[in-house]
Motif scaffolding. Structure first.
Motif, PDB file in Angstrom:
ATOM      1  N   MET A 436       0.824  -1.200   0.000  1.00  0.00           N
ATOM      2  CA  MET A 436       0.000   0.000   0.000  1.00  0.00           C
ATOM      3  C   MET A 436       0.862   1.255   0.000  1.00  0.00           C
ATOM      4  O   MET A 436       1.858   1.349   0.730  1.00  0.00           O
ATOM      5  CB  MET A 436      -0.905  -0.007   1.230  1.00  0.00           C
ATOM      6  N   LEU A 437       0.477   2.214  -0.845  1.00  0.00           N
ATOM      7  CA  LEU A 437       1.148   3.501  -0.886  1.00  0.00           C
ATOM      8  C   LEU A 437       0.316   4.519  -0.113  1.00  0.00           C
ATOM      9  O   LEU A 437      -0.918   4.436  -0.081  1.00  0.00           O
ATOM     10  CB  LEU A 437       1.310   3.983  -2.332  1.00  0.00           C
ATOM     11  N   ILE A 438       0.982   5.445   0.519  1.00  0.00           N
ATOM     12  CA  ILE A 438       0.278   6.556   1.179  1.00  0.00           C
ATOM     13  C   ILE A 438       0.683   7.822   0.443  1.00  0.00           C
ATOM     14  O   ILE A 438       1.803   8.326   0.591  1.00  0.00           O
ATOM     15  CB  ILE A 438       0.624   6.635   2.676  1.00  0.00           C
ATOM     16  N   VAL A 439      -0.233   8.296  -0.382  1.00  0.00           N
ATOM     17  CA  VAL A 439       0.025   9.446  -1.257  1.00  0.00           C
ATOM     18  C   VAL A 439      -0.718  10.650  -0.687  1.00  0.00           C
ATOM     19  O   VAL A 439      -1.948  10.742  -0.769  1.00  0.00           O
ATOM     20  CB  VAL A 439      -0.445   9.162  -2.702  1.00  0.00           C
ATOM     21  N   VAL A 464       2.635  -0.983 -11.172  1.00  0.00           N
ATOM     22  CA  VAL A 464       2.738   0.259 -10.414  1.00  0.00           C
ATOM     23  C   VAL A 464       3.688   0.077  -9.230  1.00  0.00           C
ATOM     24  O   VAL A 464       3.648  -0.940  -8.531  1.00  0.00           O
ATOM     25  CB  VAL A 464       1.346   0.705  -9.932  1.00  0.00           C
ATOM     26  N   ILE A 465       4.528   1.090  -9.031  1.00  0.00           N
ATOM     27  CA  ILE A 465       5.503   1.118  -7.941  1.00  0.00           C
ATOM     28  C   ILE A 465       5.376   2.453  -7.221  1.00  0.00           C
ATOM     29  O   ILE A 465       5.068   3.475  -7.844  1.00  0.00           O
ATOM     30  CB  ILE A 465       6.941   0.961  -8.490  1.00  0.00           C
ATOM     31  N   GLY A 466       5.637   2.456  -5.924  1.00  0.00           N
ATOM     32  CA  GLY A 466       5.663   3.701  -5.170  1.00  0.00           C
ATOM     33  C   GLY A 466       7.060   4.277  -5.136  1.00  0.00           C
ATOM     34  O   GLY A 466       8.043   3.545  -5.008  1.00  0.00           O
ATOM     35  N   ALA A 467       7.161   5.598  -5.248  1.00  0.00           N
ATOM     36  CA  ALA A 467       8.455   6.278  -5.173  1.00  0.00           C
ATOM     37  C   ALA A 467       8.364   7.388  -4.123  1.00  0.00           C
ATOM     38  O   ALA A 467       7.334   8.063  -4.010  1.00  0.00           O
ATOM     39  CB  ALA A 467       8.832   6.861  -6.528  1.00  0.00           C
ATOM     40  N   PRO A 468       9.418   7.592  -3.328  1.00  0.00           N
ATOM     41  CA  PRO A 468       9.395   8.656  -2.313  1.00  0.00           C
ATOM     42  C   PRO A 468       9.200  10.036  -2.937  1.00  0.00           C
ATOM     43  O   PRO A 468       9.661  10.295  -4.044  1.00  0.00           O
ATOM     44  CB  PRO A 468      10.779   8.542  -1.661  1.00  0.00           C
ATOM     45  N   VAL A 475       4.601   8.852  -4.273  1.00  0.00           N
ATOM     46  CA  VAL A 475       3.819   9.066  -5.492  1.00  0.00           C
ATOM     47  C   VAL A 475       3.880   7.791  -6.328  1.00  0.00           C
ATOM     48  O   VAL A 475       4.714   6.911  -6.102  1.00  0.00           O
ATOM     49  CB  VAL A 475       4.347  10.258  -6.324  1.00  0.00           C
ATOM     50  N   VAL A 476       2.970   7.721  -7.270  1.00  0.00           N
ATOM     51  CA  VAL A 476       2.851   6.535  -8.117  1.00  0.00           C
ATOM     52  C   VAL A 476       3.742   6.656  -9.349  1.00  0.00           C
ATOM     53  O   VAL A 476       3.710   7.680 -10.039  1.00  0.00           O
ATOM     54  CB  VAL A 476       1.382   6.329  -8.552  1.00  0.00           C
ATOM     55  N   TRP A 477       4.522   5.610  -9.625  1.00  0.00           N
ATOM     56  CA  TRP A 477       5.216   5.448 -10.890  1.00  0.00           C
ATOM     57  C   TRP A 477       4.622   4.223 -11.575  1.00  0.00           C
ATOM     58  O   TRP A 477       4.377   3.195 -10.916  1.00  0.00           O
ATOM     59  CB  TRP A 477       6.715   5.241 -10.677  1.00  0.00           C
ATOM     60  N   ALA A 478       4.420   4.316 -12.868  1.00  0.00           N
ATOM     61  CA  ALA A 478       3.829   3.200 -13.613  1.00  0.00           C
ATOM     62  C   ALA A 478       4.756   2.760 -14.739  1.00  0.00           C
ATOM     63  O   ALA A 478       5.376   3.592 -15.413  1.00  0.00           O
ATOM     64  CB  ALA A 478       2.467   3.600 -14.180  1.00  0.00           C
ATOM     65  N   PHE A 479       4.827   1.456 -14.927  1.00  0.00           N
ATOM     66  CA  PHE A 479       5.505   0.856 -16.076  1.00  0.00           C
ATOM     67  C   PHE A 479       4.420   0.210 -16.927  1.00  0.00           C
ATOM     68  O   PHE A 479       3.613  -0.578 -16.408  1.00  0.00           O
ATOM     69  CB  PHE A 479       6.519  -0.196 -15.628  1.00  0.00           C
ATOM     70  N   VAL A 480       4.404   0.538 -18.220  1.00  0.00           N
ATOM     71  CA  VAL A 480       3.325   0.049 -19.076  1.00  0.00           C
ATOM     72  C   VAL A 480       3.884  -0.557 -20.360  1.00  0.00           C
ATOM     73  O   VAL A 480       4.973  -0.194 -20.826  1.00  0.00           O
ATOM     74  CB  VAL A 480       2.316   1.164 -19.421  1.00  0.00           C
ATOM     75  N   VAL A 481       3.112  -1.494 -20.917  1.00  0.00           N
ATOM     76  CA  VAL A 481       3.411  -2.082 -22.221  1.00  0.00           C
ATOM     77  C   VAL A 481       2.220  -1.798 -23.126  1.00  0.00           C
ATOM     78  O   VAL A 481       1.090  -2.188 -22.802  1.00  0.00           O
ATOM     79  CB  VAL A 481       3.646  -3.602 -22.124  1.00  0.00           C
ATOM     80  N   PRO A 482       2.425  -1.116 -24.258  1.00  0.00           N
ATOM     81  CA  PRO A 482       1.297  -0.800 -25.148  1.00  0.00           C
ATOM     82  C   PRO A 482       0.853  -2.033 -25.937  1.00  0.00           C
ATOM     83  O   PRO A 482       1.590  -3.004 -26.099  1.00  0.00           O
ATOM     84  CB  PRO A 482       1.868   0.256 -26.093  1.00  0.00           C
ATOM     85  N   HIS A 483      -0.356  -1.957 -26.451  1.00  0.00           N
ATOM     86  CA  HIS A 483      -0.816  -2.949 -27.421  1.00  0.00           C
ATOM     87  C   HIS A 483       0.016  -2.818 -28.703  1.00  0.00           C
ATOM     88  O   HIS A 483       0.569  -1.752 -28.993  1.00  0.00           O
ATOM     89  CB  HIS A 483      -2.296  -2.723 -27.753  1.00  0.00           C
ATOM     90  N   ALA A 484       0.106  -3.920 -29.444  1.00  0.00           N
ATOM     91  CA  ALA A 484       0.841  -3.895 -30.711  1.00  0.00           C
ATOM     92  C   ALA A 484       0.278  -2.801 -31.616  1.00  0.00           C
ATOM     93  O   ALA A 484      -0.949  -2.659 -31.764  1.00  0.00           O
ATOM     94  CB  ALA A 484       0.739  -5.257 -31.392  1.00  0.00           C
ATOM     95  N   GLY A 485       1.183  -2.025 -32.187  1.00  0.00           N
ATOM     96  CA  GLY A 485       0.769  -0.952 -33.100  1.00  0.00           C
ATOM     97  C   GLY A 485       0.485   0.363 -32.426  1.00  0.00           C
ATOM     98  O   GLY A 485       0.250   1.369 -33.113  1.00  0.00           O
ATOM     99  N   GLU A 486       0.479   0.380 -31.081  1.00  0.00           N
ATOM    100  CA  GLU A 486       0.237   1.626 -30.353  1.00  0.00           C
ATOM    101  C   GLU A 486       1.562   2.188 -29.843  1.00  0.00           C
ATOM    102  O   GLU A 486       2.458   1.433 -29.431  1.00  0.00           O
ATOM    103  CB  GLU A 486      -0.711   1.379 -29.174  1.00  0.00           C
ATOM    104  N   ASN A 487       1.678   3.509 -29.835  1.00  0.00           N
ATOM    105  CA  ASN A 487       2.909   4.161 -29.382  1.00  0.00           C
ATOM    106  C   ASN A 487       2.589   5.363 -28.495  1.00  0.00           C
ATOM    107  O   ASN A 487       2.940   6.513 -28.827  1.00  0.00           O
ATOM    108  CB  ASN A 487       3.754   4.597 -30.581  1.00  0.00           C
ATOM    109  N   PRO A 488       1.925   5.134 -27.383  1.00  0.00           N
ATOM    110  CA  PRO A 488       1.576   6.269 -26.522  1.00  0.00           C
ATOM    111  C   PRO A 488       2.817   6.855 -25.851  1.00  0.00           C
ATOM    112  O   PRO A 488       3.775   6.139 -25.544  1.00  0.00           O
ATOM    113  CB  PRO A 488       0.636   5.652 -25.493  1.00  0.00           C
TER     114      PRO A 488
END
Length: 540
Positions: A436-439, A464-468, A475-488
């Motif tokens: 649990m993160l406390i933001v 999702v990972i918490g960072a000081p 605060v929240v840090w996110a690591f994401v993998v896009p769907h094939a063909g997407e480049n957000p």
């Protein structure tokens, strides 16, 4: 629910199944196919060889190898002689593995020497020193025998696989059968290591009677039965791999296909070439298969059912599994090594239930949710999940205080997981109390945020990972993998998150990756992501 036959123990179950269905195919591993009769015969040889090396009932035997057919016959051989299997992770290094061997007092180590270019034996020898005059490792005096599934070593107390099996001739079959039939349902039969990625590993003790029942019922709900072929991607060193992948298949007359290293291309090859009916694993496993650019040209018509778990499941994934892979039934579930199977969705549940929950409690288990003060959480409110019932562990190996601390004063196991129950009793997993993160004073749970991020149509996976943070605490840090063909871009995803979720849940940073790192059992390796966060923060 069909009642489990009155086997009571693994040795009795194997004998009944092998006698009644001797030619039923139990294992397909490359060019090796084993029937139930083959497993019984070879398991007996393993048991007699172990007895010849002085193994007695209750001794601990470690297995350090990837999923393979030898793992299966070794496990049933260990159980035949009344010993306890201690699975070791192939991700473990020499120092970690030596610690587990010491703490559990293992007498025999069954291992593969080389896997993916790594010599396990050299790793262990580096950690604990070389052999003594009569044992494989001088600083592991309890380990008097080393069995190598492949290759050979000129080390005292060491046997290549075939030479080890030859030892069975020195022990009468009658003596081994007497040992096997003396096993009791309440005897500890496996010690599974847990919490290795977050702290000191603990050895969870489980008995044969409870696991036979837990995974008989699990298979009943899922629909696993005779004629099914299950790809066992989760390592046998993990509770799901050994219990659902190995034991349930023998119980239910299904065929297990051990997978040493998961590769989505190879998985699709196995579906086509072997007629796999069943796949099981966390959502990111299925996402990787669905992202294969050649998927639409592959024949997946044999697939019948899927079981997903260990994380939130997007609605879109459930629909894609039905539409693109042709699964007739998809099951979500919640369980833990200390508690076996706890909840499952059921046949006929709507997509929203399968995707949004881990289902309802299974017969013989109970569940309750409590708030931070220990008071019952109301319907829809979040609380820590506590469980009790036949599937709960017998305790932690050689750790009475840890065992005592894991249970409440009235006998419930505190799981450390956070969830909520709806009015129909469906359990939704939100996260872990320790994660649990406390933001800015608000409690935020990674699993919930990951689920929210996957509502973004461009994203296939999220972690999702918490960072000081100096102002908000975390605060929240996110690591994401896009769907094939997407480049957000990071900016696009952050903007979407701020528009679609509570501000304290929205990620401060988003890192777009091609793949997420995973552990041996297919779960996202958050320890690796935390290291990445630390590196990025210190480099700024």
């Amino acid at each position: 629910m069909n009642e489990i036959p009155e086997w009571g123990t693994l040795p009795r179950m194997l004998r009944q199944r092998a006698t009644a269905h001797p030619q039923s195919v139990a294992v397909i591993d490359g060019d090796t196919t084993l029937s139930l009769s083959d497993i019984r015969t070879q398991a007996s040889q393993v048991a007699r060889a172990l007895i010849s090396r002085g193994v007695v009932a209750g001794d601990r035997i470690a297995v350090w190898a990837p999923n393979c057919w030898q793992w299966v016959v070794t496990a049933f051989g260990i159980w035949d002689c009344g010993a306890v299997v201690v699975p070791l992770s192939t991700r473990g290094k020499g120092i970690e593995t030596a610690e587990v061997l010491r703490r559990t007092g293992c007498r025999v180590l069954v291992a593969i020497d080389d896997f993916l270019g790594t010599s396990y034996i050299d790793q262990l020898a580096t950690a604990v020193g070389g052999p003594s005059s009569d044992a494989p490792f001088a600083d592991l005096p309890d380990v008097h025998t080393l069995v190598l599934l492949q290759g050979d070593r000129n080390i005292p107390g060491t046997f290549p696989w075939e030479a080890f099996l030859d030892l069975h001739d020195t022990v009468p079959l009658e003596a081994a059968e007497k040992r096997a039939l003396a096993v009791e349902p309440t005897d500890i039969f496996e010690i599974l290591m847990t919490s290795g990625t977050t702290g000191q590993p603990k050895g969870v003790m489980l008995n044969g009677g409870q696991i036979l029942r837990a995974y008989w019922d699990w298979a009943e709900v899922c629909g696993l039965g005779k004629g099914d072929r299950l790809a066992v991607v989760s390592p046998f060193a993990h509770g799901f791999g050994i219990n659902a992948g190995m034991i349930a298949c023998v119980e239910r007359l299904a065929t297990m296909v051990p997978v040493a290293v998961f590769d989505p291309d190879r998985a699709l090859d196995m579906v086509e070439n072997l007629g796999l009916t069943t796949l099981a694993g966390p959502p990111n496993l299925f996402s990787r298969i669905l992202s294969d650019p050649e998927l639409d040209q592959r024949d997946t018509s044999s697939l019948r059912w899927a079981i997903v778990g260990a994380a939130s499941v997007p609605d879109e994934l459930v629909i894609a599994l039905q539409d693109r892979l042709g699964f007739e039934r998809i099951t979500n579930a919640y369980g833990l090594i200390e508690g076996s199977v706890v909840t499952m969705t059921r046949p006929g549940d709507p997509t929203a239930v399968v995707a949004g929950s881990a289902g309802r409690v299974v017969p013989g288990m109970e569940i309750r949710l409590v708030d931070s003060d220990g008071a019952p959480a109301r319907t829809g409110e979040q609380g820590e999940i506590q469980i009790r019932g036949y599937g709960v562990m017998q305790g932690y190996w050689d750790a009475p205080q840890l065992t005592s601390d894991a249970f409440t004063s009235d006998g419930w196991l505190s799981t450390g997981d956070v969830g909520s129950l709806d009015c129909e009793g469906n359990l939704r997993i939100v996260g872990r109390t320790k994660e649990m993160l406390i933001v800015g004073g608000f409690n935020a749970y990674p699993a919930e945020i990951e689920s929210l991020l996957l509502h973004n149509p461009k994203l296939a996976q999220a972690a999702v990972i918490g960072a000081p943070d100096d102002v908000l605490g975390e605060v929240v840090w996110a690591f994401v993998v896009p769907h094939a063909g997407e480049n957000p871009t990071e900016e696009e995803i952050v903007a979407w998150a701020r528009a679609n979720m509570s501000n304290y849940k929205a990620p401060r940073r988003v890192l777009v990756l091609e793949t997420l790192p995973v552990t041996a059992n297919g779960k996202i390796a958050k320890a690796s992501l935390r290291e990445r966060v630390d590196q990025l923060r210190t480099s700024v």
